[in-house]
Design a protein around this motif. Structure first.
Motif, mmCIF file in Angstrom:
data_model
loop_
_atom_site.group_PDB
_atom_site.id
_atom_site.type_symbol
_atom_site.label_atom_id
_atom_site.label_comp_id
_atom_site.label_asym_id
_atom_site.label_seq_id
_atom_site.Cartn_x
_atom_site.Cartn_y
_atom_site.Cartn_z
ATOM 1 N N GLU A 1 -12.514 -3.424 -7.182
ATOM 2 C CA GLU A 1 -12.293 -2.436 -6.118
ATOM 3 C C GLU A 1 -12.967 -1.123 -6.485
ATOM 4 O OE1 GLU A 1 -8.104 -1.467 -5.387
ATOM 5 O OE2 GLU A 1 -8.784 0.492 -4.685
ATOM 6 N N ASP B 1 -9.959 -1.682 1.578
ATOM 7 C CA ASP B 1 -10.510 -1.579 0.229
ATOM 8 C C ASP B 1 -11.957 -2.044 0.320
ATOM 9 O OD1 ASP B 1 -8.108 -0.756 -0.825
ATOM 10 O OD2 ASP B 1 -7.699 -2.601 -1.944
ATOM 11 N N LYS C 1 0.807 -1.222 0.000
ATOM 12 C CA LYS C 1 0.000 0.000 0.000
ATOM 13 C C LYS C 1 0.843 1.276 0.000
ATOM 14 C CE LYS C 1 -4.112 -1.833 -0.170
ATOM 15 N NZ LYS C 1 -4.929 -1.655 -1.372
HETATM 16 MG MG MG Z 1 -6.538 0.987 -4.351
#
Ligand code: MG
Ligand code: 4AD
Length: 435
Positions: A358, A349, A331
């Motif tokens: 997503e 997410d 991330k």
């Molecule tokens: Mg993302």
């Protein structure tokens, strides 16, 4: 001679039954059975069938049938009649038809066209039924998002598009020369700016175009897409998730209540949208990896979820799924470290069901000045570009969180579109910059 008829939008015709009205629009289609001819007229608000009977309309009007081609602009006058079988429940008995401009060789016909052809003609394709319904849903969602946030005390704080600091990943920047100041990049996110904004106004959001030079050519990626980014002072990552859930539930309810006709025209399965009720399942990253592995995925701990993993994971559920507490290595730099596990960050997410992927990425932000410097260094980002961002951690730093909701991903999910390029008026893809 009576008074000139009132000009009315097709969408409002139902309130003018029995009246003689004027409509300004374009010819969508026409057909004739000798003595009766039908002009299907659209005006941007809807479509209505106009009926002419030979002998009952002036010859001048009757003869326009032969010159009016698809997408010619025109003005018609007629009496509104109830007709249960017609779209919108009304039909027009035409009295007068005035062509405005005759369109020759309109390229999009009733026959099937390939998607490349349609995308090349997107400036005209917008007039067709499918894009018309999709873009109405998109507009409705934009409205619903703003209404939802303003109803909860948020302020809209527009973030800049030309920026110096990397918001997400250094690898996907669009760059441009910027006078004597070197290179500017197009914003990948407005997040860093709404973080400043939430310290001034409490709860803010930005909502605008963002840019990613993603080399991936997938159905889920655009190079220019619109992102909603709320940012809230004093929210922790769980408050953040609760707000996301409320927003998404609201958007589904709004779409079903206000765009049912559009969704039906798009042949969207409404039952699967109606199933989107809180609470959404919440899995930790570790749990999600277990689910994926037992479903046959070869994912390794530490990897972010690719498109296939996202589809596999959500196949287990009938509603959107939150995954939280990802590995730091997967991330962005600004996410706050997990208090019990230094290898994890306090983020989440949200994955839409039915393989739409997503739609949200969010996190609690690192609010400790020195820790944030380490994060920037670990990612080898230029510290100087983050001077101002670091100052937010020097002058009354507080816990804060926010998220980004991809508008096109959300539109694609709600409308049931296989590819994101249909969810935006003029898509930008790695191989498409026009129209
Ligand atoms: Mg993302
Ligand atoms: O997960 P992302 O990269 O998160 C951020 O940019 C954060 N700064 C947001 C924040 O916390 N304020 O992107 C957020 C969302 C994704 O979940 C996805 O819906 C959408 O933006 N998105 C894209 N949509 C279309 N094309 C792309 N290339 C996209 N990349 C991300």
């Amino acid at each position: 001679m009576g008074e000139a008829p009132k000009r009315v939008a097709i969408a409002d015709l139902g309130r003018h039954v029995g009246e003689t009205v004027e409509i300004r629009g374009w010819l969508y289609n026409r057909r004739s059975s000798g003595k009766i001819s039908f002009l299907i007229v659209r005006d941007g608000t809807g479509v209505v069938q106009g009926v002419m009977v030979r002998g009952e309309v002036p010859d001048a009007a009757w003869e326009t049938y032969d010159v009016l081609t698809q997408e010619s602009s025109l003005i018609v006058e007629g009496t509104v009649r109830e007709d249960a079988r017609s779209p919108g429940g009304v039909e027009l008995t035409l009295h007068a038809v005035t062509p405005v401009q005759i369109s020759t060789d309109y390229p999009i016909g009733p026959k099937e066209h390939g998607s490349a052809f349609l995308l090349d003609h997107r400036h005209l394709w917008l007039r067709s039924k499918r894009p018309w319904h999709v873009l109405r849903v998109r507009d409705g969602l934009i409205f619903a998002i703003r209404e939802f946030l303003h109803g909860r005390g948020f302020l809209c704080l527009d973030s800049p598009i030309l920026t110096q600091a990397v918001g997400e990943e250094a690898g996907t920047l669009f760059e441009t020369e910027y006078f004597d100041l070197g290179t500017a990049s197009l914003a990948q996110t407005g997040q860093l700016y709404v973080e400043a904004g939430c310290m001034a106004f409490g709860k803010v959001y930005c909502f605008g175009p963002t840019f990613r030079a993603e080399k991936s050519k997938t159905r889920r990626h655009l190079t220019e897409f619109w992102m909603l980014e709320p940012e809230m002072a004093w929210y922790d990552w769980e408050d953040n998730i609760s707000l996301q859930e409320e927003l998404v539930v609201h958007l589904i309810e709004y779409a079903l209540a206000n765009h049912g006709d559009d969704l039906e025209a798009l042949e969207r399965d409404l039952a699967s949208l109606e199933a989107v009720k809180p609470p959404f399942p919440r899995l930790s990253y570790d749990e999600a990896v277990d689910v994926l592995r037992s479903a046959g995925s070869g994912i390794e701990w530490g990897q972010d979820f690719g498109g296939e993993d996202q589809t596999l994971l959500t196949a287990e559920f009938d509603r959107p799924v939150f995954v939280h507490s990802f590995p730091r290595v997967a991330k962005a730099f600004y996410m706050k470290q997990h208090p019990d596990r230094s290898d994890l960050v306090l983020c989440n997410d949200l994955f839409a069901p039915e393989g739409f992927g997503e739609i949200i990425g969010g996190s609690q932000r690192e609010d400790d000045h020195d820790r944030l410097i380490e994060c920037i260094r670990e990612e080898s980002l230029p510290l100087a570009a983050y001077d101002w961002y670091l100052e937010l951690r020097k002058f009354g730093s507080v816990p804060h969180s926010g998220f980004g909701l991809g508008l096109e991903r959300t539109v694609a999910w709600i409308c049931g579109l296989p590819h994101l390029r249909e969810a935006i008026p003029f898509p930008r893809l790695i191989n498409r910059l026009s129209p």
